[in-house]
Write a protein that holds these residues in place. Structure first.
Motif, PDB file in Angstrom:
ATOM      1  N   ASP A  39      36.625  28.104  38.860  1.00 54.05           N
ATOM      2  CA  ASP A  39      37.072  29.054  37.842  1.00 54.05           C
ATOM      3  C   ASP A  39      37.350  28.301  36.539  1.00 54.05           C
ATOM      4  O   ASP A  39      38.169  27.392  36.498  1.00 54.05           O
ATOM      5  CB  ASP A  39      38.329  29.772  38.339  1.00 54.05           C
ATOM      6  CG  ASP A  39      38.688  30.968  37.485  1.00 54.05           C
ATOM      7  OD1 ASP A  39      37.948  31.267  36.527  1.00 54.05           O
ATOM      8  OD2 ASP A  39      39.709  31.619  37.793  1.00 54.05           O
ATOM      9  N   ASP A  91      47.145  35.983  32.797  1.00 55.82           N
ATOM     10  CA  ASP A  91      45.852  36.454  33.314  1.00 55.82           C
ATOM     11  C   ASP A  91      45.544  35.848  34.683  1.00 55.82           C
ATOM     12  O   ASP A  91      45.114  36.539  35.608  1.00 55.82           O
ATOM     13  CB  ASP A  91      44.721  36.114  32.343  1.00 55.82           C
ATOM     14  CG  ASP A  91      44.783  36.904  31.056  1.00 55.82           C
ATOM     15  OD1 ASP A  91      45.524  37.909  31.013  1.00 55.82           O
ATOM     16  OD2 ASP A  91      44.097  36.501  30.082  1.00 55.82           O
ATOM     17  N   TYR A  94      47.816  37.355  37.328  1.00 58.66           N
ATOM     18  CA  TYR A  94      47.395  38.707  37.707  1.00 58.66           C
ATOM     19  C   TYR A  94      46.199  38.664  38.658  1.00 58.66           C
ATOM     20  O   TYR A  94      46.178  39.358  39.676  1.00 58.66           O
ATOM     21  CB  TYR A  94      47.039  39.512  36.456  1.00 58.66           C
ATOM     22  CG  TYR A  94      46.518  40.887  36.760  1.00 58.66           C
ATOM     23  CD1 TYR A  94      47.373  41.907  37.148  1.00 58.66           C
ATOM     24  CD2 TYR A  94      45.157  41.176  36.674  1.00 58.66           C
ATOM     25  CE1 TYR A  94      46.900  43.169  37.447  1.00 58.66           C
ATOM     26  CE2 TYR A  94      44.676  42.426  36.974  1.00 58.66           C
ATOM     27  CZ  TYR A  94      45.551  43.418  37.351  1.00 58.66           C
ATOM     28  OH  TYR A  94      45.076  44.666  37.645  1.00 58.66           O
ATOM     29  N   SER A  95      45.206  37.835  38.346  1.00 60.82           N
ATOM     30  CA  SER A  95      44.028  37.761  39.217  1.00 60.82           C
ATOM     31  C   SER A  95      44.391  37.138  40.567  1.00 60.82           C
ATOM     32  O   SER A  95      43.852  37.531  41.601  1.00 60.82           O
ATOM     33  CB  SER A  95      42.896  36.986  38.546  1.00 60.82           C
ATOM     34  OG  SER A  95      43.261  35.645  38.349  1.00 60.82           O
TER      35      SER A  95
END
Length: 188
Positions: A39, A91, A94-95
């Motif tokens: 990622d 972010d 949250y993911s």
């Protein structure tokens, strides 16, 4: 006999999951997922953290009175970098929460749903047959709810396997893990 072994292995798997805990397994799964997918947000987060630390160190070395314009410029840069880092952290958080919710749902179905499906699917099947007369009137209970009389049903076999694995785990815990912690306590 394959049904008895299948149930035993399924109970062993589910009890292992429950022993380790959903949170531990989801954390490991997420870390593995991040490593496999590489990622770019995680790499960007690491770079931003090092930049923030570098800016903080540079700001600490700059005098706010002697070099005010340089100090103010560094302060604005640092504030912007911290705000961007916090947004990226949000972010990623949250993911991660969404990913962990999905994994926990799969684990919950694996632990509870698979057992319910097995019991419903094989409710009329005998796991194995008992010798006649060995258990007297308890033979009817062992075939409950709808397995042939004189046999052990899937539900009862699940309960017996679960009880045996938990007892084995407690025994291992008492004889293997506790003495090693007692040695540590005595040596300190």
């Amino acid at each position: 006999m394959y049904l008895a072994i299948t149930v035993l292995l399924l109970v062993l798997l589910t009890e292992s999951i429950l022993f380790l805990g959903y949170s531990y397994i989801t954390t490991i799964t997420y870390d593995l997922y991040v490593k496999i997918t590489r990622d770019n947000r995680v790499a960007k987060q690491k770079k931003m953290k090092t930049d923030v630390l570098r800016l903080k160190a540079e700001l600490g070395q700059t005098s706010s009175q002697d070099e005010f314009s340089k100090w103010a410029k560094l302060r604005r840069k640092l504030d912007k970098a911290v705000a961007d880092l916090e947004k990226l952290n949000s972010d990623i958080s949250y993911s991660r929460a969404a990913f962990e919710l999905k994994v926990k749902s799969v684990l919950w179905f694996l632990v509870h749903g698979s057992q319910v499906v097995m019991v419903l699917w094989f409710r009329k099947s005998a796991v194995f047959y008992l010798p006649p007369g060995w258990f007297g009137p308890a033979q009817r209970f062992l075939s409950w709810p709808s397995a042939p009389e004189g046999s052990v049903s899937v539900g009862i076999w699940f309960a017996a396997c679960r009880r045996m694995i938990k007892a084995l785990a407690l025994t291992v815990n008492d004889f293997v893990l506790v003495p090693s912690t007692e040695k540590k306590i005595k040596t300190t």
